[in-house]
Write a protein that holds these residues in place. Structure first.
Motif, PDB file in Angstrom:
ATOM      1  N   ALA A  26      38.154  49.518  10.758  1.00  0.00           N
ATOM      2  CA  ALA A  26      37.128  50.731  11.369  1.00  0.00           C
ATOM      3  C   ALA A  26      35.986  49.876  12.541  1.00  0.00           C
ATOM      4  O   ALA A  26      35.649  50.515  13.478  1.00  0.00           O
ATOM      5  N   THR A  27      35.752  48.736  12.293  1.00  0.00           N
ATOM      6  CA  THR A  27      35.052  47.722  13.069  1.00  0.00           C
ATOM      7  C   THR A  27      35.584  46.419  13.620  1.00  0.00           C
ATOM      8  O   THR A  27      36.898  46.265  12.968  1.00  0.00           O
ATOM      9  N   ASP A  30      36.154  44.255  10.681  1.00  0.00           N
ATOM     10  CA  ASP A  30      37.223  44.670   9.760  1.00  0.00           C
ATOM     11  C   ASP A  30      38.709  44.050  10.420  1.00  0.00           C
ATOM     12  O   ASP A  30      39.614  43.684   9.836  1.00  0.00           O
ATOM     13  N   HIS A  69      28.270  46.714  22.190  1.00  0.00           N
ATOM     14  CA  HIS A  69      28.442  47.583  21.102  1.00  0.00           C
ATOM     15  C   HIS A  69      28.080  47.152  19.944  1.00  0.00           C
ATOM     16  O   HIS A  69      28.749  47.688  18.525  1.00  0.00           O
ATOM     17  N   LYS A  75      32.353  49.598  16.809  1.00  0.00           N
ATOM     18  CA  LYS A  75      33.512  50.543  16.186  1.00  0.00           C
ATOM     19  C   LYS A  75      34.802  50.242  16.842  1.00  0.00           C
ATOM     20  O   LYS A  75      34.760  50.132  18.190  1.00  0.00           O
ATOM     21  N   PRO A  77      37.779  52.358  17.564  1.00  0.00           N
ATOM     22  CA  PRO A  77      38.497  53.878  17.705  1.00  0.00           C
ATOM     23  C   PRO A  77      40.207  53.460  17.085  1.00  0.00           C
ATOM     24  O   PRO A  77      40.800  52.679  17.908  1.00  0.00           O
TER      25      PRO A  77
END
Lengths: 91, 271
Positions: A26-27, A30, A69, A75, A77
């Motif tokens: 998700a990030t 990760d 960011h 994040k 996507p």
């Protein structure tokens, strides 16, 4: 959440010769951890001892600079493309 | 330290980097050979500084300039090159400067009558500029007492040309490269994993050293804070290598700082 990760030739030795991988997370943190599980040592090439992006490693999520960011907290996507950009060599 | 360090600040050149020298000499050579007739466009691949320099020289001498440059080079260099009137062809950033070289080669092949591909990586006018200007300047500015010359290797024009000028005078040449294929020393080449410049010749150097990016960045920041020298990261890398030489050997050690820190204000270097 699968994403496509594109790497420069300079990181090929850290991923068994692959420069395009499918990873999940998700990030950005990760996603890097997911690649590191399959290719141990990968994370240390792009992250410093504190777990932040190395100063000279630029990562884009789509067209966005991950540093703008949140760095590794950015994040990612589902379906996006993550690019690790090397320094521009020579001249 | 056993040696003393003298820095040659190439940011003082008109377009702000060491590349002004090679750019001017390559363009003048093309003019003298009659290649730059009406309608001709100067073409080259660049990571930025040579592009800026070619754009400036083209503006002064009335030539169109087109530059193949990897997308995601620092914003400053793209904007400066455009300000001088050059047009940019942005190439895949993942392929780095080698991708830009391949694109310039492709364009030159497909439209040989349109382009004058100056090819900084293979053009003998590049090292010749340093043989006839940088080297003699260093000799004069050090009162003929330089003992070592330390510089990074990108196109290799600086090291090759200065070596030709100063090695016959007994100056020891130290060439420095990044220590890893993935590095952050913009402008330098990790020769083992990059397209090798045709002008490069390892034999021009007495010693070869490698430099890590973290040490280079730390020295770049230190140079600004302690010496008042606002440099790009390649300058910090060269100074860190020169300090290592100075710890080992006595003498007047000249180190070349290729550009200024202003060109990297939008990068994480100065955050």
């Amino acid at each position: 959440m699968p994403v496509t990760v594109r790497l420069p030739g300079a990181l090929r030795d850290a991923t068994g010769g692959e420069t395009k991988l499918i990873a999940s997370g998700a990030t950005l943190r990760d996603v890097i951890a997911d690649i590191d599980r399959r290719h141990p040592g990968f994370a240390s090439r792009v992250l410093d001892e504190g777990g932040a992006l190395r100063t000279y490693v630029n990562v884009y999520i789509g067209e966005e600079d991950a540093r703008s960011h949140g760095g590794v907290a950015a994040k990612v996507p589902e379906g996006s493309e993550v690019m690790v950009i090397p320094a521009m060599a020579g001249g | 330290m056993r040696g003393e360090l003298w820095a040659k600040l190439e940011s003082a050149n008109p377009a702000g980097s060491v590349k002004d020298r090679a750019a001017l000499w390559m363009v003048v050579a093309a003019e003298e050979e009659g290649q730059l007739g009406a309608g001709a466009t100067i073409l080259d691949a660049t990571s930025g500084n040579t592009g800026v320099a070619l754009a400036m020289v083209g503006a002064v001498r009335g030539h169109r300039v087109e530059l193949c440059m990897p997308d995601k080079v620092s914003l400053e260099r793209k904007r400066i090159a455009r300000a001088y009137g050059a047009s940019l062809v942005l190439t895949d950033p993942l392929e780095g400067t080698d991708g830009a070289i391949r694109e310039a080669q492709r364009r030159a092949r497909e439209a040989p009558d349109h382009y004058v591909y100056v090819d900084q990586y293979g053009n003998p006018a590049n090292p010749l500029a340093h043989e006839l200007t940088t080297g003699p300047e260093i000799w004069r500015q050090t009162d003929g007492r330089a003992t070592h010359f330390v510089a990074g290797v990108g196109t290799s024009g600086t090291v090759v040309g200065v070596s030709r000028a100063l090695r016959p005078r007994g100056v020891r040449i130290v060439a420095v490269q990044p220590d890893d294929a993935l590095h952050g020393i913009e402008g330098w080449k990790h020769m083992a994993t990059a397209i090798r410049p045709a002008i490069w010749d390892e034999a021009v150097a007495d010693r070869h050293r490698v430099m890590g990016t973290e040490e280079a960045i730390a020295m770049t920041r230190r140079l600004a804070k302690e010496e008042g020298i606002f440099s790009g990261v390649s300058g910090g890398a060269a100074v860190a290598a020169a300090c290592a030489v100075a710890r080992e050997e006595a003498g007047r050690i000249v180190v070349l700082i290729a550009d200024g820190g202003e060109r990297y204000l939008s990068t994480p270097l100065w955050e």
